[in-house]
Design a protein around this motif. Structure first.
Motif, PDB file in Angstrom:
ATOM      1  N   ALA A 101       0.834  -1.208   0.000  1.00  0.00           N
ATOM      2  CA  ALA A 101       0.000   0.000   0.000  1.00  0.00           C
ATOM      3  C   ALA A 101       0.868   1.258   0.000  1.00  0.00           C
ATOM      4  CB  ALA A 101      -0.926  -0.006   1.218  1.00  0.00           C
ATOM      5  N   MET A 123       0.085  -5.080  -5.001  1.00  0.00           N
ATOM      6  CA  MET A 123       0.161  -3.790  -5.692  1.00  0.00           C
ATOM      7  C   MET A 123      -0.469  -3.881  -7.073  1.00  0.00           C
ATOM      8  SD  MET A 123       4.047  -2.957  -4.469  1.00  0.00           S
ATOM      9  CE  MET A 123       4.417  -1.635  -5.597  1.00  0.00           C
ATOM     10  N   PHE A 166      -4.312  -3.972  -6.484  1.00  0.00           N
ATOM     11  CA  PHE A 166      -4.835  -2.664  -6.094  1.00  0.00           C
ATOM     12  C   PHE A 166      -4.850  -1.704  -7.290  1.00  0.00           C
ATOM     13  CE2 PHE A 166      -2.943  -3.424  -1.601  1.00  0.00           C
ATOM     14  CZ  PHE A 166      -4.053  -4.182  -1.265  1.00  0.00           C
TER      15      PHE A 166
END
Length: 285
Positions: free
Chosen positions: A64, A173, A176
């Motif tokens: 994140a 990642m 997301f």
């Protein structure tokens, strides 16, 4: 050996600024990030299969922070030069010990002086050609997110297999960023035009995904098992130097006298800030 690995990581990062700047001409920051992470995820997928739950949790936190950093940097490059982006990004090495104060560390006088020099340097850089609030703000967000990433990685990397930790970060990642791109494409034509827009940059994107993302996150996870955050930060201060060199070679970018002086002040500040780090700036957990 670990220091040499981090220097190699920093050198490769320096090559990414002109590549990101070129790709930002037709791709958004989120799109660039999603594509490079998906490429890296394919490479690292075998290492993630047997990763324990704790590795996935720490990988999610690190992923994140890294995602925000990469996307903010790519977005900022839509508005500012790669040289300017590199120098502003380098402020993450000043942020590491300041964040350490919030975790119980002490702030030494050299750190205060270094922060003043860095702010003066940024002022000179902004004066050269005028600043861009949107681009500068996004790049400073990138620096903050990456400072948090460096701190957490130094605290937790020793708990995990380096390959599994890097793989879980990259897969999360990629997930997301893909969801982010999908959400941005709802109601528009950005997804339908994406293949045509990315084809001119396919070679650089492969390099960004395979080398600069998968390879360097793995090396970073290996090296920072034995190098604390404040020591790693001083090595990362070389990033803008490498970035300016590659921007000169690949993009023919130059810095004016005031901007060059400001950039030099930033580099000096981040190095001085780490010569005598505050006592336990980032407490071990």
């Amino acid at each position: 050996m670990n220091i040499l690995l981090l220097l190699l990581v920093t050198l490769v990062w320096g090559t990414t600024f002109p590549l990101l700047k070129s790709a930002a001409a037709t791709l958004s920051g989120v799109e660039i990030s999603a594509i490079r992470f998906l490429i890296a995820a394919v490479c690292m997928l075998p290492f993630a299969w047997r990763a324990p739950r704790q590795t996935w949790r720490d990988g999610a936190l690190l992923g994140a922070f890294a995602l925000v950093s990469y996307v903010a940097q790519a977005f900022g490059l839509e508005h500012i030069s790669s040289n300017r982006s590199a120098f502003l990004t380098s402020l993450n090495v000043l942020m590491v010990p300041f964040i350490g104060v919030l975790l119980g560390g002490r702030l030494a006088l050299p750190m205060v002086l270094a922060s003043v020099v860095a702010c003066a340097g940024i002022g000179l850089m902004s004066w050269e050609g005028g600043g861009n609030l949107l681009g500068d703000g996004a790049t400073l967000l990138c620096a903050l997110a990456y400072a948090l990433y460096v701190i957490v990685l130094s605290q937790r990397s020793a708990r995990h297999d380096s390959r599994q930790l890097a793989a879980t970060q990259i897969l999360l990642m990629a997930g997301f960023a893909s969801v982010w791109v999908g959400g941005m494409g709802i109601g528009g034509d950005s997804l339908t035009t994406l293949p045509a827009r990315l084809m001119p940059h396919l070679g650089p994107l492969l390099y960004l995904g395979l080398v600069a993302t998968a390879g360097m996150l793995l090396l970073q996870a290996v090296a920072q098992r034995h190098v604390p955050a404040d020591k790693a930060a001083v090595i990362y201060a070389m990033e803008p130097v490498f970035a300016a060199l590659f921007a000169w070679v690949l993009l023919n970018e130059t810095l004016g006298l005031r901007a060059a002086l400001g950039g030099a002040m930033v580099v000096v500040a981040v190095i001085v800030s780490e010569l005598k780090p505050a006592e336990s700036p980032v407490p071990a957990k």
